[in-house]
Design a protein around this motif. Sequence first.
Motif, PDB file in Angstrom:
ATOM      1  N   PRO A 146      30.976  -2.109 -23.945  1.00  0.00           N
ATOM      2  CA  PRO A 146      29.337  -1.747 -23.335  1.00  0.00           C
ATOM      3  C   PRO A 146      28.836   0.225 -23.738  1.00  0.00           C
ATOM      4  O   PRO A 146      28.082   0.556 -24.229  1.00  0.00           O
ATOM      5  CB  PRO A 146      28.905  -2.503 -22.283  1.00  0.00           C
ATOM      6  N   GLY A 147      29.364   1.012 -23.130  1.00  0.00           N
ATOM      7  CA  GLY A 147      29.624   2.587 -22.812  1.00  0.00           C
ATOM      8  C   GLY A 147      28.312   2.200 -21.904  1.00  0.00           C
ATOM      9  O   GLY A 147      28.291   1.990 -21.067  1.00  0.00           O
ATOM     10  N   ASN A 148      27.831   3.504 -21.638  1.00  0.00           N
ATOM     11  CA  ASN A 148      26.776   4.183 -20.342  1.00  0.00           C
ATOM     12  C   ASN A 148      25.291   4.560 -21.110  1.00  0.00           C
ATOM     13  O   ASN A 148      25.943   5.017 -21.232  1.00  0.00           O
ATOM     14  CB  ASN A 148      28.234   5.755 -19.622  1.00  0.00           C
ATOM     15  N   PRO A 149      24.747   3.486 -21.255  1.00  0.00           N
ATOM     16  CA  PRO A 149      23.635   3.619 -21.354  1.00  0.00           C
ATOM     17  C   PRO A 149      23.031   5.220 -20.782  1.00  0.00           C
ATOM     18  O   PRO A 149      22.023   5.573 -21.666  1.00  0.00           O
ATOM     19  CB  PRO A 149      22.533   2.281 -21.292  1.00  0.00           C
ATOM     20  N   LEU A 150      22.687   4.811 -19.636  1.00  0.00           N
ATOM     21  CA  LEU A 150      22.304   5.800 -19.087  1.00  0.00           C
ATOM     22  C   LEU A 150      22.722   7.863 -19.722  1.00  0.00           C
ATOM     23  O   LEU A 150      22.175   8.316 -19.092  1.00  0.00           O
ATOM     24  CB  LEU A 150      22.036   6.132 -17.629  1.00  0.00           C
ATOM     25  N   GLY A 151      23.715   7.513 -19.550  1.00  0.00           N
ATOM     26  CA  GLY A 151      24.441   8.668 -20.572  1.00  0.00           C
ATOM     27  C   GLY A 151      23.739   8.958 -21.821  1.00  0.00           C
ATOM     28  O   GLY A 151      23.968  10.420 -22.268  1.00  0.00           O
ATOM     29  N   ARG A 152      23.611   7.651 -22.631  1.00  0.00           N
ATOM     30  CA  ARG A 152      23.162   8.199 -23.998  1.00  0.00           C
ATOM     31  C   ARG A 152      21.633   8.587 -23.602  1.00  0.00           C
ATOM     32  O   ARG A 152      22.020   9.448 -24.466  1.00  0.00           O
ATOM     33  CB  ARG A 152      23.426   7.028 -24.744  1.00  0.00           C
ATOM     34  N   LEU A 204      19.598  12.133 -14.887  1.00  0.00           N
ATOM     35  CA  LEU A 204      19.899  11.293 -15.274  1.00  0.00           C
ATOM     36  C   LEU A 204      21.128  11.645 -15.708  1.00  0.00           C
ATOM     37  O   LEU A 204      22.226  10.222 -15.348  1.00  0.00           O
ATOM     38  CB  LEU A 204      19.385  10.872 -16.465  1.00  0.00           C
ATOM     39  N   GLY A 205      21.965  12.362 -16.440  1.00  0.00           N
ATOM     40  CA  GLY A 205      23.250  13.277 -16.737  1.00  0.00           C
ATOM     41  C   GLY A 205      24.251  13.053 -15.537  1.00  0.00           C
ATOM     42  O   GLY A 205      25.299  12.224 -15.062  1.00  0.00           O
ATOM     43  N   ILE A 206      23.800  13.528 -14.021  1.00  0.00           N
ATOM     44  CA  ILE A 206      24.555  13.550 -12.901  1.00  0.00           C
ATOM     45  C   ILE A 206      24.978  11.983 -12.280  1.00  0.00           C
ATOM     46  O   ILE A 206      25.963  11.581 -12.298  1.00  0.00           O
ATOM     47  CB  ILE A 206      23.809  14.725 -11.845  1.00  0.00           C
ATOM     48  N   ARG A 225      31.797   8.448 -19.751  1.00  0.00           N
ATOM     49  CA  ARG A 225      31.406   9.389 -18.970  1.00  0.00           C
ATOM     50  C   ARG A 225      31.287  11.113 -19.924  1.00  0.00           C
ATOM     51  O   ARG A 225      30.555  12.034 -19.408  1.00  0.00           O
ATOM     52  CB  ARG A 225      32.130  10.046 -18.255  1.00  0.00           C
ATOM     53  N   LEU A 226      31.844  10.601 -21.296  1.00  0.00           N
ATOM     54  CA  LEU A 226      31.893  12.089 -22.220  1.00  0.00           C
ATOM     55  C   LEU A 226      30.041  11.910 -22.671  1.00  0.00           C
ATOM     56  O   LEU A 226      29.810  13.514 -22.610  1.00  0.00           O
ATOM     57  CB  LEU A 226      32.454  11.285 -24.215  1.00  0.00           C
TER      58      LEU A 226
END
Length: 146
Positions: free
Chosen positions: A46-52, A105-107, A116-117
């Motif tokens: 699913p990935g990291n929606p918050l990172g996106r 948000l990134g942290i 985490r990319l």
Amino acid sequence: MSDPHQPSPGQPYGAPPQYPTSAGGPPHPLTPPYPTSPVYAGLTEPGNPLGRIALLIAAITAGIGSLSGLIYPFLITRGGYGVVSVLSSVVALVVLIAGAVALVLGIIALRRPEPRLAAAIAVGIAGATVVAHLGGWAVNLAYTLL
């Protein structure tokens, strides 16, 4: 019958060795079994929606901050320094707040066990944006006080 390892007149180094083949046997142990259809890991995770989201906010924020510096000379010739002063203050404040939001948000996204990319890129862009704007304000304050 001639030996296959002895050179023949047409082949100076001999014929290549002949390996036994079996039509219905199991595959050779040195060849890895390959699946019949490819499996893409990127489509199943699913990935990291918050990172996106953090990356999107950071990229838009950095873009607005960069483009605003290109627009100010045109606004000076059209509307004067008063318009540019108010607009630059508003844009700088919005960019600083949005950069700080993207940084937080990134942290948070980096602390999750998901990929985490995107979050790392967002932290880099947002951190640079926040530091640049705070540094610019500090220099302006120093010029005002001197």
